[in-house]
Write an enzyme that holds these catalytic residues in place. Structure first.
Site, mmCIF file in Angstrom:
data_model
loop_
_atom_site.group_PDB
_atom_site.id
_atom_site.type_symbol
_atom_site.label_atom_id
_atom_site.label_comp_id
_atom_site.label_asym_id
_atom_site.label_seq_id
_atom_site.Cartn_x
_atom_site.Cartn_y
_atom_site.Cartn_z
ATOM 1 N N GLY A 1 -2.255 5.668 0.652
ATOM 2 C CA GLY A 1 -0.904 5.940 0.182
ATOM 3 C C GLY A 1 -0.747 5.547 -1.278
ATOM 4 N N GLY A 2 -0.149 4.380 -1.499
ATOM 5 C CA GLY A 2 0.189 3.928 -2.856
ATOM 6 C C GLY A 2 -0.945 4.044 -3.859
ATOM 7 N N GLU B 1 5.715 6.980 9.441
ATOM 8 C CA GLU B 1 7.034 7.120 8.810
ATOM 9 C C GLU B 1 7.800 8.299 9.411
ATOM 10 O OE1 GLU B 1 5.618 7.073 4.752
ATOM 11 O OE2 GLU B 1 5.046 4.970 5.029
ATOM 12 N N GLY C 1 1.632 -0.083 3.194
ATOM 13 C CA GLY C 1 2.455 -0.474 2.056
ATOM 14 C C GLY C 1 2.751 -1.961 1.972
ATOM 15 N N HIS D 1 2.503 10.923 11.028
ATOM 16 C CA HIS D 1 2.509 9.679 10.249
ATOM 17 C C HIS D 1 3.587 8.749 10.804
ATOM 18 C CE1 HIS D 1 3.026 6.879 6.947
ATOM 19 N NE2 HIS D 1 1.834 7.234 6.543
ATOM 20 N N ASN E 1 -2.203 10.315 0.358
ATOM 21 C CA ASN E 1 -0.882 10.694 0.875
ATOM 22 C C ASN E 1 0.149 10.241 -0.155
ATOM 23 O OD1 ASN E 1 1.508 10.983 2.261
ATOM 24 N ND2 ASN E 1 1.082 9.374 3.775
ATOM 25 N N TRP E 2 0.669 11.206 -0.887
ATOM 26 C CA TRP E 2 1.603 10.859 -1.974
ATOM 27 C C TRP E 2 3.004 10.542 -1.459
ATOM 28 C CZ3 TRP E 2 0.962 13.959 -7.197
ATOM 29 C CH2 TRP E 2 -0.282 13.648 -7.753
ATOM 30 N N LYS E 3 3.261 10.838 -0.170
ATOM 31 C CA LYS E 3 4.596 10.607 0.402
ATOM 32 C C LYS E 3 5.656 11.288 -0.477
ATOM 33 C CE LYS E 3 2.733 6.479 2.496
ATOM 34 N NZ LYS E 3 2.952 5.184 3.095
ATOM 35 N N GLU F 1 -3.772 4.044 11.445
ATOM 36 C CA GLU F 1 -2.962 3.362 10.443
ATOM 37 C C GLU F 1 -2.054 2.348 11.134
ATOM 38 O OE1 GLU F 1 -2.548 5.853 6.610
ATOM 39 O OE2 GLU F 1 -0.936 6.405 7.950
ATOM 40 N N SER G 1 -2.869 0.061 3.228
ATOM 41 C CA SER G 1 -3.211 -0.864 2.146
ATOM 42 C C SER G 1 -4.673 -0.805 1.718
ATOM 43 C CB SER G 1 -2.803 -2.294 2.509
ATOM 44 O OG SER G 1 -1.386 -2.388 2.611
HETATM 45 P P1 PGA Z 1 -0.584 2.652 1.853
HETATM 46 O O1 PGA Z 1 -0.113 3.860 2.804
HETATM 47 O O2 PGA Z 1 -2.003 2.966 1.421
HETATM 48 O O3 PGA Z 1 0.390 2.672 0.706
HETATM 49 O O4 PGA Z 1 -0.522 1.408 2.666
HETATM 50 C C1 PGA Z 1 -0.997 4.480 3.700
HETATM 51 C C2 PGA Z 1 -0.301 5.600 4.432
HETATM 52 O O5 PGA Z 1 0.867 5.457 4.805
HETATM 53 O O6 PGA Z 1 -0.913 6.665 4.672
#
Ligand code: PGA
Length: 242
Positions: free
Chosen positions: A222-223, A97, A169, A95, A8-10, A163, A201
């Site tokens: 994500g990251g 967010e 993050g 998600h 997930n590149w956000k 999640e 994470s």
């Molecule tokens: P993260 O994000 O791996 O940077 O913690 C995961 C996500 O939000 O899908």
């Protein structure tokens, strides 16, 4: 079940970021291994180019959100049909967010998942508790309510991503026992055969331990999905089909 590792590149990535996917394919020596599914969810601006570029490489492309409707007066939104038309095969919905930044309710998330299925996409439906909710001993109840409200009623394949909000993050992750407990719980509340991903994470250093847990069928990353050097070892840490 075949493991699924999704990146997930956000709100990250420009046209030049395609170089990271080429680097990932180089790490795979030409094509992603066929005993695991690899999905990249770039920002919407890059879905069509990435999908066209990597159609032969066993890397599938997903969106990060979709509107419930097929088309209409919804400035700035993108429909599931548009993502499918651009070459996407998956879409993340619900998600945390989006639930937090855009006030998405369980009912909205279910409508988006239904839209994805209508368009022939596989939705990746996200659920997870906040830190306060876990500390209060409410994690299972919160996720249970999210599942009851957000999952579509369908026989078509969909994916659930657990999640924990406090793990996204932050570099924090639940214990393996806590992940196992939650994934067993989600398995019991989800139709047979659906993949259940862990997200929050996931890094090269913890991926093998997390992906070995029963009922963890992959990861939403994500990251660490932004750089091929991090994402490749995570993809390879998944045990083969089981
Ligand atoms: P993260 O994000 O791996 O940077 O913690 C995961 C996500 O939000 O899908």
């Amino acid at each position: 079940m075949k493991p699924l590792i999704a990146g997930n590149w956000k709100m990250n990535g420009l046209a030049s970021s395609i170089a990271e996917i080429h680097a990932l394919i180089d790490e795979f020596s030409g094509a992603a291994p066929d005993d695991r599914d690899v999905v990249i969810c770039p920002p919407a601006t890059l879905v069509a180019t990435f999908a066209a570029e990597f159609s032969d490489e066993a890397i599938q492309i997903g969106g990060q959100d979709c509107h419930p409707a097929q088309s209409g007066a919804h400035t700035g939104d993108i429909s599931a049909e548009m993502l499918a038309d651009a070459g996407a095969a998956f879409v993340i919905v619900g998600h945390s967010e989006r639930r937090a930044d855009h006030g998405e309710t369980d009912a909205t998330v279910r409508a988006k998942a239904d839209a994805a299925l209508r368009a022939g996409l596989t939705p990746i439906i996200c659920v997870g508790e906040t830190e306060e909710q876990r500390k209060a001993g409410q994690a299972l109840a919160v996720v249970g309510a999210q599942l009851a409200g957000s999952l579509p009623e369908t026989a078509d394949p969909f994916v659930v991503a657990y999640e924990p909000v406090w793990a996204i993050g932050t570099g924090l992750t639940p214990t393996t026992d806590d992940i196992a407990e939650m994934h067993d719980f989600i398995r019991a509340k989800t139709p047979a055969g659906m993949r259940i991903l862990y997200g929050g994470s996931v890094k090269p250093a913890n991926a093998a331990e997390i992906l070995a847990i029963d009922n963890v069928d992959g990861a939403l990353v994500g990251g660490a999905s932004l750089k091929a050097a991090d994402f490749h070892p995570i993809v390879m840490a998944a045990p083969g089909e089981r």
